[in-house]
Scaffold this active site. Sequence first.
Site, mmCIF file in Angstrom:
data_model
loop_
_atom_site.group_PDB
_atom_site.id
_atom_site.type_symbol
_atom_site.label_atom_id
_atom_site.label_comp_id
_atom_site.label_asym_id
_atom_site.label_seq_id
_atom_site.Cartn_x
_atom_site.Cartn_y
_atom_site.Cartn_z
ATOM 1 N N HIS A 205 0.825 -1.220 0.000
ATOM 2 C CA HIS A 205 0.000 0.000 0.000
ATOM 3 C C HIS A 205 0.857 1.268 0.000
ATOM 4 O O HIS A 205 0.427 2.312 0.482
ATOM 5 C CB HIS A 205 -0.953 0.035 1.209
ATOM 6 C CG HIS A 205 -1.634 -1.268 1.469
ATOM 7 N ND1 HIS A 205 -2.837 -1.607 0.895
ATOM 8 C CD2 HIS A 205 -1.261 -2.340 2.207
ATOM 9 C CE1 HIS A 205 -3.193 -2.819 1.290
ATOM 10 N NE2 HIS A 205 -2.243 -3.297 2.083
ATOM 11 N N SER B 63 14.205 21.322 -17.149
ATOM 12 C CA SER B 63 12.967 22.065 -17.330
ATOM 13 C C SER B 63 13.303 23.392 -17.992
ATOM 14 O O SER B 63 14.367 23.957 -17.755
ATOM 15 C CB SER B 63 12.318 22.295 -15.966
ATOM 16 O OG SER B 63 11.513 23.454 -16.009
ATOM 17 N N LYS C 189 15.762 21.454 -12.103
ATOM 18 C CA LYS C 189 15.087 20.186 -12.366
ATOM 19 C C LYS C 189 15.886 19.205 -13.204
ATOM 20 O O LYS C 189 16.585 19.569 -14.138
ATOM 21 C CB LYS C 189 13.778 20.459 -13.110
ATOM 22 C CG LYS C 189 12.769 21.207 -12.285
ATOM 23 C CD LYS C 189 12.005 20.311 -11.361
ATOM 24 C CE LYS C 189 10.811 19.734 -12.095
ATOM 25 N NZ LYS C 189 9.986 18.961 -11.181
ATOM 26 N N ASN D 171 14.383 15.765 -14.770
ATOM 27 C CA ASN D 171 13.153 14.971 -14.781
ATOM 28 C C ASN D 171 13.371 13.587 -15.386
ATOM 29 O O ASN D 171 14.089 13.449 -16.368
ATOM 30 C CB ASN D 171 12.070 15.716 -15.583
ATOM 31 C CG ASN D 171 11.699 17.034 -14.938
ATOM 32 O OD1 ASN D 171 11.702 17.141 -13.714
ATOM 33 N ND2 ASN D 171 11.427 18.037 -15.753
ATOM 34 N N GLU E 151 9.132 7.966 -17.427
ATOM 35 C CA GLU E 151 7.767 8.494 -17.572
ATOM 36 C C GLU E 151 7.193 8.180 -18.947
ATOM 37 O O GLU E 151 6.030 7.792 -19.087
ATOM 38 C CB GLU E 151 7.763 10.014 -17.352
ATOM 39 C CG GLU E 151 7.907 10.399 -15.898
ATOM 40 C CD GLU E 151 8.067 11.896 -15.708
ATOM 41 O OE1 GLU E 151 7.670 12.389 -14.665
ATOM 42 O OE2 GLU E 151 8.594 12.586 -16.611
ATOM 43 N N TYR F 265 -10.956 -14.104 -45.481
ATOM 44 C CA TYR F 265 -10.224 -12.838 -45.478
ATOM 45 C C TYR F 265 -11.160 -11.653 -45.698
ATOM 46 O O TYR F 265 -12.075 -11.707 -46.520
ATOM 47 C CB TYR F 265 -9.144 -12.839 -46.579
ATOM 48 C CG TYR F 265 -8.414 -11.503 -46.643
ATOM 49 C CD1 TYR F 265 -7.333 -11.242 -45.822
ATOM 50 C CD2 TYR F 265 -8.852 -10.484 -47.499
ATOM 51 C CE1 TYR F 265 -6.689 -10.011 -45.842
ATOM 52 C CE2 TYR F 265 -8.224 -9.245 -47.528
ATOM 53 C CZ TYR F 265 -7.141 -9.014 -46.700
ATOM 54 O OH TYR F 265 -6.519 -7.795 -46.721
#
Length: 486
Positions: free
Chosen positions: A172, A293, A299, A301, A306, A333
């Site tokens: 958790h 950035s 920054k 990143n 991501e 087909y």
Amino acid sequence: MPTSQATTPSHNQLDTKAQAWSALFSEPMSDLVKRYTSSVFFDKRLWQADIAGSLAHAEMLAAQGIISADDHASIQRGMAQISAEIESGAFEWKLDLEDVHLNIEARLTQLVGDAGKRLHTGRSRNDQVATDVRLWLRGEIDLIGDLLKELQVALVDVAAQNVEVILPGFTHLQVAQPVSFGHHMLAYVEMFQRDAERMADVRRRTNVLPLGSAALAGTTYPLDRERVAKTLGMEGVCQNSLDAVSDRDFAIEFTAAASLCMVHVSRLSEELIIWMSQNFGFIKISDRFTTGSSIMPQKKNPDVPELARGKTGRVVGHLMGLITLMKGQPLAYNKDNQEDKEPLFDTVDTLKDTLRIFAEMVGGQPNPATGNKEGGITVNATAMEQAALKGYATATDLADYLVKKGLPFRDAHETVAHAVKAATTHACDLSELPLAVLQGFHPQIEKDVYECLSLRGSLNARNTLGGTAPAQVRAQIARHQARLAA
Ligand code: ARG
């Protein structure tokens, strides 16, 4: 009756699409319809499979006496030239010729005349395209297998260097129990190994030959389909012509396997992103996998993880696209199937790029001078261990300690809950509570309790198969290393 170009086909060449099939058509296609129906600008990447399939077909036609040895030789010669032209970029792909198959066949006929026109004996584009996609995908699956291995090797290397590094294990996303960072890395090795097994399994069902099914019903020529399968290194022949030309389940299950693999990459990405945030500071990845950035000078990143997480959505989308493509199609087909290619190609490209970049980002790159890998993830063992000291990660160990003294587990659980409450009040770890205080919770607690309250004691105690004790982790590393070296 019909006039225009359709009634006067040029002799040796399929110049326009209307001529590709016949005198039956009374008007040429509009430019918009040509563009809408043509696939050549994406399916041309099947060219090697297309030529390999054609050569195997021609060889068999000659062996069966369906075409002459001379025609076979001409086809071989023409195809060799076409391969060279495509490789050098000299080949002129024509939208008018719709797809990779008609483009290559038209050029063959241009080069070798009637022999080129005989190549299509006993086959249709329906079995041809199904064969091409299978052959192409087989090769890609093999490359993906290699990349999955590289990524596993990288993860096992990181695991081997970090067996004794303690990470707070979460459930958790709350501190749960301490785990070896090596153990954590090996969890991903297990996932990627299952992905590799799934790919190998999909390969078996992909590597089966549709060719010889012709349009849908088989053909009147005495083909030797087994011979073609053997030439192409395929493991068998599709046993039902209608199924062979129409189903793309192999592409769907490949994309499903690719989606799962991307989901595993995405979970790893999510962890890397969390671990490298300032609030965790557990790891660093090399600058080349990050970006700055445009406004905030401080920054760095984690763009690569991501993007991988984002691209997972794209691949799962392709799975939805392909499976939906299939669902309403009657046998056999249908042109719908032409839409299998772009999602399939993009799935392969995305997965391969992602695996390649992750193998390097995790494991680094070999330094040519030393041969050692450099630039993989850097682990901050102190930050991980400090974090594991928060959140009472050894509470379960104290409960287990009391169980070993004879308490039923449920009672031990309750006793430890009181101890945790006290530690919270004193804003300290369980291991920082004085013995007298601990004994207040249960008289059987003795000095040796501090061994089990330490992170390392907790780790060492989980010495069962699959557990996080360093001895177990080392055994798993050895098993993976032996398997991956094979
Ligand atoms: N370009 C077509 C495809 O990708 C090839 C097969 C076309 N067959 C046909 N009967 N129109 O599916």
